[in-house]
Write a protein that holds these residues in place. Structure first.
Motif, PDB file in Angstrom:
ATOM      1  N   ALA A 150      -3.626   3.091  -0.651  1.00 15.92           N
ATOM      2  CA  ALA A 150      -4.570   3.503   0.550  1.00 15.92           C
ATOM      3  C   ALA A 150      -5.769   3.713  -0.147  1.00 15.92           C
ATOM      4  O   ALA A 150      -6.023   3.347  -1.394  1.00 15.92           O
ATOM      5  CB  ALA A 150      -3.906   4.755   1.365  1.00 15.92           C
ATOM      6  N   THR A 179      -4.370   4.062   5.261  1.00 12.18           N
ATOM      7  CA  THR A 179      -3.297   3.248   4.728  1.00 12.18           C
ATOM      8  C   THR A 179      -3.665   1.787   5.178  1.00 12.18           C
ATOM      9  O   THR A 179      -4.450   1.500   5.926  1.00 12.18           O
ATOM     10  CB  THR A 179      -1.899   3.651   5.196  1.00 12.18           C
ATOM     11  OG1 THR A 179      -1.891   3.420   6.509  1.00 12.18           O
ATOM     12  CG2 THR A 179      -1.302   4.955   4.919  1.00 12.18           C
ATOM     13  N   LYS A 198       4.005   8.159  -1.651  1.00  9.68           N
ATOM     14  CA  LYS A 198       3.627   7.333  -0.135  1.00  9.68           C
ATOM     15  C   LYS A 198       4.447   7.541   1.074  1.00  9.68           C
ATOM     16  O   LYS A 198       3.593   7.636   1.999  1.00  9.68           O
ATOM     17  CB  LYS A 198       3.981   5.850  -0.805  1.00  9.68           C
ATOM     18  CG  LYS A 198       3.447   4.846   0.250  1.00  9.68           C
ATOM     19  CD  LYS A 198       3.757   3.429  -0.380  1.00  9.68           C
ATOM     20  CE  LYS A 198       3.496   2.322   0.875  1.00  9.68           C
ATOM     21  NZ  LYS A 198       3.734   0.865   0.185  1.00  9.68           N
ATOM     22  N   GLU A 258       2.660   8.830   4.639  1.00  6.00           N
ATOM     23  CA  GLU A 258       2.568   7.620   5.712  1.00  6.00           C
ATOM     24  C   GLU A 258       3.292   8.428   6.938  1.00  6.00           C
ATOM     25  O   GLU A 258       3.161   7.690   8.035  1.00  6.00           O
ATOM     26  CB  GLU A 258       3.350   6.462   5.410  1.00  6.00           C
ATOM     27  CG  GLU A 258       2.524   5.633   4.373  1.00  6.00           C
ATOM     28  CD  GLU A 258       3.271   4.280   4.265  1.00  6.00           C
ATOM     29  OE1 GLU A 258       4.373   4.195   4.018  1.00  6.00           O
ATOM     30  OE2 GLU A 258       2.399   3.431   3.512  1.00  6.00           O
TER      31      GLU A 258
END
Length: 250
Positions: free
Chosen positions: A28, A48, A76, A80
């Motif tokens: 990102a 992202t 990650k 997200e």
């Protein structure tokens, strides 16, 4: 050189910086930053590849010594799955509580940071409610920080095709034909037995065109890309605070 803590750097160092999770995977970039009353970053807007703007606490994030990447204290998958907010809007108290609650126990201890934010909010509320002869009222404004990102505009597909054409080329061809010439005999006597019918076979030849094809390189085409630059004016509505009054109240 050691990395810098994200909460202590200038916000302009963070914009459009590549973002890596705690496992070292790039996924990102920093799209926007929310700052506290001292202009220190306390929330980061992480955009992202799916274009969602996830909001994470700046605590625990580190800016590399070269200033080209931010390493988060979360993986990650956690980022997200985190809450998202409109980067053009201020965070409300309930938004901050939601973010702190989500990230609690997933990385650094946020208790002290959250408590400080709560006390700061309470202190500001109490300060505004206590009458004083003099009061310093900070007026804030938004400023536009324009960044750039690469966006796929389209693609070009090239392919080779085979076309046929008819080509004519003259050629000289030889052929044989029968030529009969008569001349007087020698007059010598021959045996009657040699008289009789007899056939003679004489082959006649001619040339015919034989076409063969061979391929050769006609030309070489080089395909590449070049960059062009154009100027675009970007506009955005920015908010600012102003003081109205004074209004006398009885």
């Amino acid at each position: 050189m050691a990395p810098h803590t994200a909460t202590e750097v200038d916000i302009h160092q963070l914009f459009n910086t590549k973002v890596y999770d705690r496992n070292g995977e790039e996924f990102a970039k920093v799209a926007n930053v929310w700052v506290d009353d001292n202009a220190h970053p306390y929330f980061l807007g992480i955009q992202t590849h799916g274009s969602a703007n996830h909001v994470i606490p700046a605590q625990g994030a580190e800016l590399s010594s070269r200033g080209n990447k931010v390493r988060l204290a979360y993986d990650k998958a956690t980022v997200e799955a985190s809450p998202t907010c409109d980067p053009r809007e201020d965070l409300r108290d309930e938004d901050e509580r939601k973010i702190y609650t989500f990230f609690q126990d997933k990385g650094p201890d946020l208790t002290a940071s959250y408590t400080a934010r709560e006390q700061s909010d309470v202190g500001r509320a109490e300060e505004k409610s206590i009458p004083r002869e003099e009061k310093s009222i900070p007026l804030k404004e938004e400023e536009m920080v324009v960044g750039k990102r690469d966006v796929e505009e389209g693609s070009v597909r090239l392919r080779k095709v085979v076309r046929s054409k008819t080509e004519e080329q003259p050629v000289e061809l030889r052929s044989e034909e029968l030529v009969v010439e008569r001349e007087p005999g020698s007059g010598e006597k021959v045996s009657p037995e040699t008289l009789g019918e007899e056939e003679y076979y004489i082959p006649l030849y001619h040339e015919e065109a034989v076409v063969q094809k061979q391929a050769r390189e006609k030309e070489r085409v080089h395909v590449g890309k070049r960059e062009t630059t154009e100027r675009e004016v970007v506009s955005e509505k920015l908010r600012e605070e102003e003081l109205k009054g004074p209004e006398r109240q009885s």
